[in-house]
Design a protein around this motif. Structure first.
Motif, PDB file in Angstrom:
ATOM      1  N   UNK A  76      13.075  63.918  80.670  1.00 17.34           N
ATOM      2  CA  UNK A  76      13.455  62.594  80.796  1.00 17.34           C
ATOM      3  C   UNK A  76      13.587  61.925  79.498  1.00 17.34           C
ATOM      4  N   UNK A  78      13.755  63.267  76.636  1.00 13.85           N
ATOM      5  CA  UNK A  78      14.527  63.758  75.511  1.00 13.85           C
ATOM      6  C   UNK A  78      16.035  63.732  75.787  1.00 13.85           C
ATOM      7  N   UNK A  80      19.393  62.548  77.057  1.00 12.45           N
ATOM      8  CA  UNK A  80      20.033  61.055  77.027  1.00 12.45           C
ATOM      9  C   UNK A  80      21.585  61.365  77.172  1.00 12.45           C
ATOM     10  N   UNK A 105      22.477  53.732  82.667  1.00 10.92           N
ATOM     11  CA  UNK A 105      21.264  53.079  81.790  1.00 10.92           C
ATOM     12  C   UNK A 105      21.515  51.960  81.067  1.00 10.92           C
ATOM     13  N   UNK A 116      39.990  64.796  71.568  1.00 10.20           N
ATOM     14  CA  UNK A 116      39.565  66.227  71.877  1.00 10.20           C
ATOM     15  C   UNK A 116      38.238  66.031  72.101  1.00 10.20           C
ATOM     16  N   UNK A 117      37.445  64.690  71.892  1.00  9.00           N
ATOM     17  CA  UNK A 117      36.234  64.510  72.063  1.00  9.00           C
ATOM     18  C   UNK A 117      35.538  64.367  73.438  1.00  9.00           C
ATOM     19  N   UNK A 132      28.594  59.317  67.154  1.00  8.40           N
ATOM     20  CA  UNK A 132      27.205  59.353  66.873  1.00  8.40           C
ATOM     21  C   UNK A 132      26.716  60.675  67.321  1.00  8.40           C
ATOM     22  N   UNK A 133      27.323  61.369  68.353  1.00  9.22           N
ATOM     23  CA  UNK A 133      26.939  62.441  69.137  1.00  9.22           C
ATOM     24  C   UNK A 133      26.332  62.188  70.102  1.00  9.22           C
ATOM     25  N   UNK A 134      26.267  61.017  70.713  1.00  5.86           N
ATOM     26  CA  UNK A 134      25.979  60.789  72.140  1.00  5.86           C
ATOM     27  C   UNK A 134      26.857  61.478  73.154  1.00  5.86           C
TER      28      UNK A 134
ATOM     29  N   UNK B  45      14.714  55.177  78.012  1.00  8.07           N
ATOM     30  CA  UNK B  45      16.200  55.498  77.568  1.00  8.07           C
ATOM     31  C   UNK B  45      17.322  54.697  78.235  1.00  8.07           C
ATOM     32  N   UNK B  84      17.184  63.640  68.195  1.00  8.69           N
ATOM     33  CA  UNK B  84      17.416  64.711  69.146  1.00  8.69           C
ATOM     34  C   UNK B  84      18.740  64.195  70.192  1.00  8.69           C
ATOM     35  N   UNK B  85      19.724  65.242  70.050  1.00  6.50           N
ATOM     36  CA  UNK B  85      21.093  64.840  70.799  1.00  6.50           C
ATOM     37  C   UNK B  85      21.351  63.293  70.475  1.00  6.50           C
ATOM     38  N   UNK B  86      21.511  62.872  69.341  1.00  8.83           N
ATOM     39  CA  UNK B  86      22.068  61.551  69.200  1.00  8.83           C
ATOM     40  C   UNK B  86      21.207  60.361  69.262  1.00  8.83           C
ATOM     41  N   UNK B  87      19.919  60.488  69.935  1.00  7.60           N
ATOM     42  CA  UNK B  87      18.717  59.583  70.063  1.00  7.60           C
ATOM     43  C   UNK B  87      17.879  59.799  68.814  1.00  7.60           C
ATOM     44  N   UNK B 103      12.910  53.752  70.423  1.00  2.30           N
ATOM     45  CA  UNK B 103      14.119  54.737  70.438  1.00  2.30           C
ATOM     46  C   UNK B 103      15.179  53.991  70.405  1.00  2.30           C
ATOM     47  N   UNK B 105      19.804  54.623  69.084  1.00  3.45           N
ATOM     48  CA  UNK B 105      21.049  55.646  69.128  1.00  3.45           C
ATOM     49  C   UNK B 105      21.330  55.725  67.502  1.00  3.45           C
ATOM     50  N   UNK B 106      21.733  56.838  67.236  1.00  6.59           N
ATOM     51  CA  UNK B 106      21.927  57.440  65.955  1.00  6.59           C
ATOM     52  C   UNK B 106      22.502  56.460  64.863  1.00  6.59           C
ATOM     53  N   UNK B 107      23.478  55.893  65.503  1.00  7.57           N
ATOM     54  CA  UNK B 107      24.169  54.776  64.592  1.00  7.57           C
ATOM     55  C   UNK B 107      23.338  53.957  63.860  1.00  7.57           C
ATOM     56  N   UNK B 160      32.494  55.155  57.224  1.00  8.66           N
ATOM     57  CA  UNK B 160      33.030  55.416  58.289  1.00  8.66           C
ATOM     58  C   UNK B 160      33.988  54.312  58.930  1.00  8.66           C
ATOM     59  N   UNK B 277      35.230  69.632  58.523  1.00  8.98           N
ATOM     60  CA  UNK B 277      34.796  68.864  59.752  1.00  8.98           C
ATOM     61  C   UNK B 277      35.703  68.532  60.785  1.00  8.98           C
ATOM     62  N   UNK B 281      36.762  70.185  64.408  1.00 11.12           N
ATOM     63  CA  UNK B 281      36.929  69.603  65.820  1.00 11.12           C
ATOM     64  C   UNK B 281      38.285  69.585  66.432  1.00 11.12           C
ATOM     65  N   UNK B 518      25.380  65.890  66.148  1.00 12.56           N
ATOM     66  CA  UNK B 518      24.221  65.265  66.319  1.00 12.56           C
ATOM     67  C   UNK B 518      22.995  66.627  66.001  1.00 12.56           C
ATOM     68  N   UNK B 715      14.810  77.573  59.637  1.00 10.66           N
ATOM     69  CA  UNK B 715      15.121  76.395  60.544  1.00 10.66           C
ATOM     70  C   UNK B 715      15.644  75.009  59.873  1.00 10.66           C
TER      71      UNK B 715
END
Ligand SMILES: Nc1ncnc2c1ncn2[C@@H]1O[C@H](COP(=O)(O)OP(=O)(O)OP(=O)(O)O)[C@@H](O)[C@H]1O
Ligand SMILES: [Mg+2]
Lengths: 156, 766
Positions: A76, A78, A80, A105, A116-117, A132-134, B45, B84-87, B103, B105-107, B160, B277, B281, B518, B715
Motif C-alpha cells: 500500500x 508503494x 500509487x 485518494x 496514446x497515454x 510525471x509517470x503516475x 498516499x 517509485x512509480x511516480x511517487x 511523499x 508526486x514526481x512533478x 516542459x 522519446x 511513445x 517513471x 542496475x
C-alpha cells in the motif's frame, strides 16, 4: 494453510526484513505484484534490495495473517494508482490537456501528454498515464457519470 | 555561528500562501526559510497538501492534518530520497531509525532535491560550526548546470511546456497557404467571376418571359431579333462561365497539391527533429496516417472547400441583393429558411468534429495493425498467428465502422433536412408569388426569374451546409498535424549554441540520473573519459549500458546531472553538429532500403568509392560484400532482410568508421559474428581506435581485455572501474562476471543446443 519457510518483520527504519530458511537475513525487502492489473492478489514476489527474488507468495489470501498484513502494508505504501471517480474538468480536448479529477485518494490534477497515454486494459478499464509517470486507473468506464464519460470519450 | 552571512533566499521562493501564516508564527525572530517542498500526498498516499521547510535553524514540517513537527540539526540526521512509480519519498533518519517520511508526486522533485541540498548544507554547518559554504552560487539541483545569480529555475530543466494548442487550428494553416496567396487570390477572383457569369441566365429569363413569351400568348408575334439577342446573351454567359471555371479549377488544383506537399514535408521534417522519446511513445501507423492521409484532406479543404465556401457566401449575398432589388417582399420570404439552417449547422457542427476526430484516430489504429504486423511477419508466421492478426485487423476495422456509422447517422440526417427546408422554401415562394401575381404586384417574368434564382440560391445553401462536414474533417486533421508540429523536442536545440571547432573527445558524466518515464534507469553516475581512451562498458543485461550511451549521444536528455563533451554541456551544442563527431554502431543494426554502398555512406553521402571500400575493409565486410551478386551495388531490403545478423553488424560498423569520428561507440557491435570474425574485426578496430575516444559495450568480456579501463555497471550504477588485471585482482563484480563466462564456455561446448536458442531458430526458420 501452508506455512512459509521465511519470516518477515519490520525494523526501526521502517523497512522489511526477511529471514530466510537458511538463516540469512535481508533488509529492505520489497514485495512486488506479478500481475498488478490482471491478478493483484496472486503471485507476489519478495525481492531483495539488489533486485533478486528471495521468496514467492502464490496467493496472498493463503498466508498467515501477520505476514499478509506486513506485505499489504508495504504494498500500500508503494503502490500509487489513484482511481478516477469523476472527471471534473479538462483544459482542452487537444493534448497536452490538464484534467481535474476526483479520485479515491482525493482530488488531483493530471497532465495528459497525448491520447496514446490512455491505455485500454480491457473493454471498460483504462489506465491514464500523466506526464510525471503516475498512472490513474478508470476501473469501469460505464460506472462513471455521464459528464465524465462524455469528456473522456473525446480522447478515446 | 555565522548563519547571517548567508545570501538571503532568493525572492519568489516563498512557500505557498496556505502555509505562510502558520510558518511565520513558528519561526523564531531572524530565522529564515531557505528551501521548502510542498508535499501533495500524505502517509497513506492520499492527495493532501503539507509542507516541509528547511530553515537556518531546523527542519519544520506540517502534515496535511495540520500538525507541526520540527527537528533541529544533528550529526546523525539524514534526509534520504527515492522514488517509485511516480511517487517520491523523503525519509528522515538518524542512526537508530526512521523519524519521519514525506511523499509527493514526481512533478515536485526539483523542490525536493533542493530541500535535501539545503538540509545537508545546514546540518553540516551546524555540526562542525563553520558557516555555510555555497559552491559557486547555485548549481541546478537537478542537472547541476550553473545558475545565474538569483535565477531560481534552471533554464535547461524548465522546458516542459503544457500549453494546449488553440482550437482555432485551421487558421494556423494560413502559414502553409501564405506562399501561394497570390495564386489563391487569382483563383478566388476567377471563382467570383464564374459565379457572376452564372447569375446572368436567370436574369435573362425575366425579359424573355415578359417581353417575348407573355406578349406572344396575348396575341403578339415573336420578335426574333430580340429572342436571338437574349439567347445569344445566355450562350455567351455560359461560355464565359465555362472558361472561367476551367481556369479556376486548374489553378486551384495546382495550389492545392503544393500546399499539401509543403504540409507533409514540414511535418516530416519536424517529426525527424523530435527525440527518440517521442518515437518511443508513438505508434508507427498513427504517425503514418497523420502525415499521409490527413495532410491530404487539409490541403483539399484549404484550396477547394474554403474558396467554395467564400464563394458561396458571396453568391448568396449577391443573389440576395438582386432579389431584394427585384422585389423586397418576395426576397424576404425566400430568405426564411436561412436562420433555421444556421441553427441546424450550429447543432451538428460539434458532433461532427468530434466524430471525425474519432474516425481519424480509429483509422490510425487500423494503420497501426498493419505497421505492427508487416515488419513482424516472421514472428507471426513462425508462431502461426495469422488468424489472430487478421482478427485484430478485423476488430480495428469494425471499430472504425462503428464510429463511422455514428458520424454518418448525424450527417445523413443533416443533408436531407437542409434539402427539405429548401424545398419547403420553394413552395412558400411559389404560393406567395402566385398570390402577388394575382394582385398584379409582380409580373410572371419576375416570378420565373425569382424561382430560377432561388433554385441556385438554395443549391448554394446546400453546398454551404456540406462544408460543415468538410471543415470539421479538416479541423480534426489539422489538430492531429499540429499535435506533431507543436511538439517541442525533448532534446531541443540550444537557444545560444556553442560551436566546438575541434572535438578532443573528453566525455564527462556528472552525477547523471536518467528515467524512462517513471522508471529510474541510471542513478548518480560519475565518469570522466579522457580523449583517446578505450573504455569497455560491461554489466548484466539491462544494467543501463545502452542507456548510458544514448545519453552521451544525446538521444535522450539526462533527468539529473549533466553530460559534458570537452567541458561543454551537450545540451548547449547543436544536436546535429555534435552527432557528426560520433560514430555509433547500434545494438540492433538498421539498414535502409538501398544499396550496400549507400548504406555504408549514410553518414557522409559524398564519400568516394575508395573511402567506402576502405571502411568496409576495416569492418571486415569487404569480402562478404564481394560475394554478393552485385557487390557494393546489391540492394538490401527494408530492415536489411537480405543479410545475416553478423553481416548487418559489419555494415553498420563500416558506416560508423566512414565518418571518421572522434568518438566511437560500439554497442555490442560484434555480438552476432562468430568468434573468428570477431577477432579479425577486433584487430582492425585496434588500429582504428587509436586516437579516438572509444566506448565499447560487449558481453563477451574477452573482447574488451585491451580496454584502458573497464567500467562495470549494475542496475544503473557504476560499481567498479579499472583495467582487466586490477578488476580481476579485486575479485568483485567483474571477477564474478568473468568467472561465470569462463564457466559458460565449457557448458556451451557440452550442450550443443542451449534452450535459449530455440526462439531464435524459429524466427530464422520462417
Ligand atoms: N525506451 C525505453 N523505455 C523504457 N525503459 C527502457 C527503454 N530502454 C531501455 N529501458 C530499460 O532501461 C534499462 C536499461 O536498459 P539498457 O538498454 O541500457 O540495458 P543494457 O545494459 O544495454 O542491456 P543489454 O546488455 O541487454 O543491451 C532496462 O531495464 C530496460 O528495460
Ligand atoms: Mg544494450
Amino acid at each position: 494453510m501452508p506455512t512459509p519457510d521465511f519470516r518477515l518483520s519490520r525494523n526501526a527504519f521502517g523497512s522489511l526484513v526477511l529471514t530466510a530458511a537458511d538463516g540469512s537475513v535481508h533488509e529492505g525487502v520489497v514485495p512486488v505484484r506479478s500481475f498488478p492489473m490482471a491478478a493483484p492478489r496472486e503471485g507476489i514476489s519478495l525481492v531483495s534490495a539488489d533486485g533478486h527474488e528471495l521468496a514467492w507468495i502464490d496467493r496472498l489470501d493463503t498466508v498467515p495473517e501477520a505476514l499478509r498484513a506486513l506485505v499489504e502494508e508495504e504494498l500500500a505504501s508503494r503502490e500509487f494508482v489513484p482511481e478516477i471517480r469523476r472527471i471534473r474538468h479538462v483544459s482542452s480536448f487537444a493534448t497536452p490537456s490538464t484534467w481535474e479529477v476526483e479520485t479515491d485518494r482525493g482530488d488531483a490534477s493530471l497532465v495528459l501528454k497525448g491520447e496514446e497515454d490512455i491505455r485500454r486494459l480491457s473493454a471498460d478499464t483504462l489506465l491514464v498515464a500523466d506526464t510525471h509517470g503516475i498512472h490513474f486507473l478508470i476501473r469501469d468506464l460505464r460506472a462513471l457519470d455521464k459528464a465524465s464519460r462524455k469528456l473522456l470519450d473525446r480522447f478515446l | 555561528m555565522k548563519v547571517e552571512s548567508l545570501p538571503p533566499a532568493p525572492a519568489g521562493s516563498l512557500p505557498p500562501e496556505t502555509w505562510r501564516a502558520g510558518l511565520d508564527a513558528r519561526l523564531a525572530p531572524g530565522e529564515c526559510v531557505l528551501a521548502w517542498l510542498e508535499t501533495d500526498l500524505d502517509e497513506r498516499l492520499q492527495f493532501a497538501r503539507g509542507l516541509l521547510a528547511v530553515t537556518d535553524q531546523r527542519l519544520l514540517a506540517v502534515a496535511p492534518a495540520g500538525t507541526w513537527q520540527e527537528w533541529s540539526y544533528r550529526d546523525a540526521l539524514e534526509l534520504l530520497h527515492h522514488d517509485h512509480a511516480g511517487v517520491g519519498t523523503l525519509e528522515l533518519q538518524d542512526g537508530t531509525g526512521r523519524k519521519a517520511r514525506w511523499r509527493y508526486t514526481l512533478g515536485r522533485n526539483v523542490a525536493a532535491l533542493r530541500v535535501i541540498d539545503e538540509f545537508e548544507r545546514q546540518r553540516d554547518s551546524h555540526v562542525c560550526g563553520h558557516p555555510v559554504t555555497r559552491e559557486a552560487d547555485g548549481l541546478c539541483p537537478r542537472c547541476k548546470a550553473p545558475l545565474e545569480p538569483g535565477q531560481e529555475e534552471c533554464p535547461i530543466c524548465t522546458r516542459e511546456m503544457h500549453i494546449p494548442p488553440s482550437t482555432w487550428t485551421l487558421l494556423r494553416l494560413w502559414r502553409f497557404a501564405r506562399p501561394y496567396r497570390w495564386r489563391l487570390l487569382a483563383g478566388f477572383l476567377l471563382t467570383l467571376a464564374a459565379t457572376a457569369a452564372t447569375l446572368v441566365p436567370p436574369y435573362m429569363t425575366m425579359p424573355l418571359m415578359d417581353n417575348v413569351l407573355i406578349p406572344y400568348q396575348n396575341g403578339r408575334p415573336i420578335d426574333t431579333g430580340l429572342v436571338a439577342l437574349y439567347l445569344g446573351g445566355l450562350f455567351a454567359a455560359a461560355i464565359f462561365a465555362w472558361v472561367l471555371g476551367w481556369a479556376r479549377s486548374y489553378i486551384l488544383a495546382l495550389v492545392s497539391e503544393r500546399i499539401g506537399a509543403d504540409l507533409r514535408t514540414a511535418t516530416f521534417e519536424h517529426l525527424l527533429k523530435l527525440s527518440l522519446e517521442y518515437f518511443g511513445g508513438k505508434r508507427t501507423g498513427d504517425l503514418m496516417a497523420r502525415i499521409g492521409s490527413e495532410t491530404d484532406r487539409i490541403n483539399i479543404f484549404l484550396s477547394l472547400h474554403l474558396l467554395d465556401f467564400a464563394n458561396d457566401v458571396l453568391m448568396i449575398g449577391m443573389t440576395s441583393l438582386i432579389l431584394v432589388s427585384i422585389n423586397p417582399w418576395l426576397a424576404l420570404v425566400t430568405l426564411l429558411p436561412l436562420p433555421l439552417i444556421a441553427w441546424l449547422i450550429h447543432v451538428v457542427r460539434d458532433r461532427l468534429r468530434t466524430g471525425f476526430e474519432k474516425v481519424d484516430r480509429i483509422w490510425a489504429e487500423v494503420t497501426n495493425v498493419l505497421a505492427d504486423t508487416i515488419p513482424g511477419i516472421r514472428v507471426v508466421k513462425a508462431f502461426a498467428q495469422e488468424k489472430r492478426e487478421t482478427q485484430r485487423f478485423r476488430a480495428a476495422n469494425h471499430h472504425n465502422l462503428q464510429v463511422n456509422d455514428r458520424v454518418n447517422r448525424v450527417w445523413s440526417l443533416f443533408s436531407p433536412t437542409v434539402t427539405l427546408l429548401t424545398e419547403v422554401g420553394l413552395l412558400v415562394v411559389w404560393a406567395f408569388g402566385i398570390w402577388q401575381v394575382s394582385r398584379d404586384e409582380i409580373t410572371v417574368g419576375v416570378l420565373t426569374a425569382f424561382l430560377a434564382y432561388i433554385s441556385r440560391f438554395y443549391l448554394r445553401l446546400d453546398s454551404m451546409s456540406r462544408i460543415v462536414s468538410v471543415t470539421q474533417k479538416a479541423a480534426a486533421g489539422a489538430k492531429r498535424i499540429f499535435d506533431i508540429l507543436d511538439h517541442v523536442s525533448s532534446v531541443p536545440e540550444p537557444l545560444s549554441p556553442v560551436h566546438l571547432e575541434q572535438v578532443q573527445g573528453r566525455i564527462e558524466l556528472r552525477d547523471v540520473g536518467f528515467r524512462y518515464g517513471n522508471r529510474a534507469v541510471i542513478r548518480s553516475v560519475d565518469l570522466t573519459i579522457h580523449p583517446g581512451e578505450l573504455i569497455g562498458l560491461v554489466g548484466h543485461s539491462g544494467s543501463g549500458k545502452s542507456t548510458l550511451v544514448n545519453l552521451m549521444c544525446r538521444f535522450y536528455d539526462v533527468t539529473e546531472g549533466s553530460v559534458l563533451v570537452d567541458g561543454t554541456d551537450v545540451r548547449s551544442l547543436p544536436v546535429a553538429e555534435f552527432r557528426r563527431h560520433i560514430g555509433l554502431v547500434l545494438q540492433e543494426p538498421f539498414l535502409f532500403f538501398g544499396t550496400i554502398a549507400e548504406n555504408i555512406a549514410y553518414g557522409q553521402p559524398d564519400a568516394t568509392r575508395a573511402e567506402i571500400i576502405a571502411a568496409a575493409r576495416a569492418a571486415h565486410a569487404h569480402e562478404f560484400i564481394l560475394r554478393l551478386p552485385h557487390g557494393y551495388d546489391s540492394l538490401v531490403g527494408e530492415r536489411g532482410q537480405g543479410l545475416s545478423g553478423g553481416e548487418r553488424q559489419r555494415i553498420s560498423i563500416a558506416r560508423a568508421l566512414l565518418i571518421d569520428p572522434r568518438i566511437l561507440i560500439l554497442d555490442e557491435a560484434t555480438s552476432s559474428v562468430d568468434t573468428e570474425t570477431e577477432k579479425e574485426i577486433q584487430k582492425a578496430l585496434d588500429n582504428l581506435v587509436q586516437g579516438r575516444t572509444t566506448i565499447a559495450i560487449a558481453h563477451r568480456l574477452s573482447t574488451l581485455r585491451k580496454a584502458d579501463r573497464l567500467v562495470v555497471m549494475d542496475r544503473g550504477q557504476i560499481v567498479e572501474v579499472g583495467n582487466h588485471e586490477q578488476l580481476m585482482a579485486r575479485e568483485g563484480a567483474y571477477f564474478r562476471l568473468y568467472q561465470a563466462q569462463a564457466r559458460n564456455v565449457d557448458v556451451d561446448a557440452e550442450d550443443v543446443r542451449p534452450p535459449s536458442a530455440v526462439h531464435e531458430t524459429k524466427e530464422i526458420a520462417a
